[in-house]
Design a protein around this motif. Structure first.
Motif, short mmCIF file in Angstrom:
data_model
loop_
_atom_site.label_atom_id
_atom_site.label_comp_id
_atom_site.label_asym_id
_atom_site.label_seq_id
_atom_site.Cartn_x
_atom_site.Cartn_y
_atom_site.Cartn_z
N LEU A 270 0.82 -1.21 0.00
CA LEU A 270 0.00 0.00 0.00
C LEU A 270 0.85 1.26 0.00
N PHE A 271 1.97 1.20 0.71
CA PHE A 271 2.89 2.34 0.73
C PHE A 271 3.44 2.61 -0.67
N ASP A 272 3.79 1.54 -1.39
CA ASP A 272 4.28 1.69 -2.76
C ASP A 272 3.19 2.25 -3.67
N LEU A 273 1.96 1.75 -3.53
CA LEU A 273 0.85 2.28 -4.32
C LEU A 273 0.67 3.78 -4.06
N THR A 274 0.79 4.17 -2.79
CA THR A 274 0.64 5.58 -2.42
C THR A 274 1.74 6.43 -3.03
N LEU A 275 2.98 5.93 -2.97
CA LEU A 275 4.09 6.66 -3.57
C LEU A 275 3.87 6.88 -5.07
N ILE A 276 3.47 5.82 -5.77
CA ILE A 276 3.25 5.93 -7.21
C ILE A 276 2.11 6.89 -7.52
N SER A 277 1.06 6.84 -6.69
CA SER A 277 -0.09 7.73 -6.93
C SER A 277 0.30 9.20 -6.78
N GLU A 278 1.39 9.47 -6.05
CA GLU A 278 1.89 10.83 -5.86
C GLU A 278 3.06 11.15 -6.79
N GLY A 279 3.31 10.25 -7.76
CA GLY A 279 4.37 10.51 -8.73
C GLY A 279 5.77 10.27 -8.22
N LEU A 280 5.90 9.46 -7.15
CA LEU A 280 7.20 9.15 -6.56
C LEU A 280 7.60 7.71 -6.87
N PRO A 281 8.88 7.39 -6.85
CA PRO A 281 9.31 6.01 -7.09
C PRO A 281 8.93 5.11 -5.93
N LEU A 282 8.57 3.86 -6.24
CA LEU A 282 8.23 2.93 -5.16
C LEU A 282 9.49 2.52 -4.40
N ARG A 283 9.28 1.91 -3.24
CA ARG A 283 10.40 1.62 -2.36
C ARG A 283 10.61 0.13 -2.11
N VAL A 292 2.51 -2.43 -10.00
CA VAL A 292 2.06 -1.45 -9.00
C VAL A 292 1.66 -0.15 -9.68
N ARG A 293 2.42 0.28 -10.69
CA ARG A 293 2.08 1.50 -11.41
C ARG A 293 0.72 1.38 -12.08
N ARG A 294 0.44 0.22 -12.65
CA ARG A 294 -0.85 0.01 -13.32
C ARG A 294 -2.01 0.05 -12.33
N LEU A 295 -1.80 -0.57 -11.17
CA LEU A 295 -2.85 -0.58 -10.15
C LEU A 295 -3.10 0.82 -9.59
N ALA A 296 -2.04 1.59 -9.42
CA ALA A 296 -2.17 2.92 -8.82
C ALA A 296 -3.06 3.84 -9.65
N LYS A 297 -3.14 3.59 -10.95
CA LYS A 297 -3.96 4.43 -11.82
C LYS A 297 -5.45 4.29 -11.53
N SER A 298 -5.86 3.19 -10.92
CA SER A 298 -7.29 2.97 -10.66
C SER A 298 -7.65 3.21 -9.20
N SER A 299 -6.76 3.87 -8.46
CA SER A 299 -7.05 4.22 -7.07
C SER A 299 -6.65 5.67 -6.84
N ASP A 300 -6.73 6.14 -5.61
CA ASP A 300 -6.35 7.52 -5.30
C ASP A 300 -5.67 7.56 -3.94
N ALA A 302 -6.03 9.43 -1.23
CA ALA A 302 -6.85 9.52 -0.01
C ALA A 302 -7.35 8.15 0.41
N SER A 303 -7.83 7.35 -0.56
CA SER A 303 -8.34 6.01 -0.24
C SER A 303 -7.22 5.11 0.25
N LEU A 304 -6.06 5.21 -0.37
CA LEU A 304 -4.93 4.37 0.02
C LEU A 304 -4.46 4.71 1.43
N LEU A 305 -4.40 5.99 1.76
CA LEU A 305 -3.98 6.40 3.09
C LEU A 305 -4.99 5.93 4.15
N ALA A 306 -6.27 6.03 3.81
CA ALA A 306 -7.31 5.59 4.75
C ALA A 306 -7.22 4.10 5.02
N PHE A 307 -6.97 3.32 3.96
CA PHE A 307 -6.87 1.88 4.15
C PHE A 307 -5.58 1.51 4.88
N ASN A 308 -4.53 2.28 4.63
CA ASN A 308 -3.28 2.02 5.35
C ASN A 308 -3.47 2.22 6.84
#
Length: 342
Positions: A270-283, A292-300, A302-308
């Motif tokens: 989820l942290f990696d998805l959040t990084l990608i959604s913000e235009g940052l490299p995953l860790r 992960v980049r493909r999945l991040a395009k279909s989420s946002d 705010a939702s990722l942070l809430a689930f984290n």
């Protein structure tokens, strides 16, 4: 490459302290970077009768032999019983008490006689405590009495990954040494010498901790592979089928706390998805970068942070008795809701 070469700069700082030893030394740093191994090497070098030019134990003198056999008269290791023996899931079924996860007050009190007799051959005396955060308040207060009244030629070495959990009075009576995370290139080289395949992948998943990467690279990956297989489905995931598939692997796991490890890996995902959604490299999941980049395009974000934040509660639940299947169904239903279907 041994642990000293992995942390050459920290070892040099420890070697300097040989000339004027404090009565207590607090060695801290992130989990899995080799702090305990480094502290143990330092203890061995202090007790060695013929240390090498770079302040390492010679490995051949009588003192080194006693340490290797676990019976040096001037060395004590305080650690939870659970770190010293294998823990069986059914250890209580036969009436055997599970080993303690804490350093007990009795272990500290048992040092009284040890601290008040002369040292062997008038050398150093070392007490190594790992992990120091495993002491509860009563145990820490008992140890504090020894720290407040330093004894000549005696060094307490406390090793911790969570120094903020220690009593301020304990921290204030120790000289502190923070062990930094080794550089990626040095850590990867160390892992390759240790025989770890895909060193970069496991080091990333371990958050840069080389010893944790060794563990990840050498263990069975059935649970991790099953989890990635389900998480990678995104909006196409069938939560009930995913729960059933992961549940089977969890129940077949031989290592302890499989659900907790699953949640920790999910948090990194989820942290990696959040990084990608913000235009940052995953860790962490560098081997699944494009996925992960493909999945991040279909989420946002705010939702990722809430689930984290929700996974923090899941992790706490893992430490309690629960119905694994129902727990996993709830987890994957919440995960599936992160993704847009169109």
């Amino acid at each position: 490459m041994n642990i000293i070469e992995l942390h050459a700069e920290a070892w040099a700082l420890l070697a300097v302290r040989r000339e004027l030893l404090p009565h207590a030394l607090l060695i801290s740093g992130q989990r899995g970077i080799g702090k305990f191994d480094l502290a143990r090497k330092f203890a061995e070098s202090l007790l060695c009768e013929n240390p090498t030019a770079d302040a390492q134990a010679c490995g051949v003198c009588s003192a080194c032999g006693w340490l290797a056999q676990g019976n040096h008269p001037d060395f004590r290791l305080l650690q939870p019983d659970a770190l010293g023996e294998a823990v069986s899931d059914d250890s209580e079924a036969g009436g055997k008490k599970k080993p303690s996860q804490q350093i007990t007050i009795d272990q500290v009190r048992a040092l009284d006689d040890f601290l008040h007799v002369g040292t062997h051959r008038h050398g150093a005396r070392v007490i190594l405590i790992n992990p120091a955060e495993a002491m509860n308040r009563s145990t820490a207060n008992s140890l504090l009495k020894s720290l407040e009244e330093p004894i000549a030629s005696t060094l307490f070495i406390l090793v911790t990954s969570e120094s903020d959990r220690l009593l301020p009075t304990i921290r204030s009576r120790c000289q502190s040494l923070l062990i930094p995370q080794p550089s990626q290139s040095r850590a990867e080289h160390w892992l390759r010498l240790a025989g770890v395949n895909e060193a970069a992948r496991w080091l990333a998943l371990a958050g840069g901790s080389p010893l944790l990467a060794v563990e990840l690279g050498s263990e069975e990956h059935a649970l991790l592979d099953a989890l990635i297989d389900e998480l990678s489905r995104g909006c196409k995931i069938d939560p009930l089928s995913a729960a059933a598939a992961v549940d089977r692997v969890v129940k077949a796991e031989k290592r302890p706390a499989p659900l907790k490890r699953m949640i920790e890996w999910s948090q990194k995902w989820l942290f990696d998805l959040t990084l990608i959604s913000e235009g940052l490299p995953l860790r962490f999941f560098i081997a699944q970068d494009q996925l992960v980049r493909r999945l991040a395009k279909s989420s946002d974000t705010a939702s990722l942070l809430a689930f984290n934040r929700k996974t923090i509660q899941y992790k706490l639940q893992c430490e309690q008795p629960l119905n694994t299947r129902l727990f996993l169904e709830e987890f994957f239903l919440s995960y599936a809701a992160l993704f847009r279907t169109s």
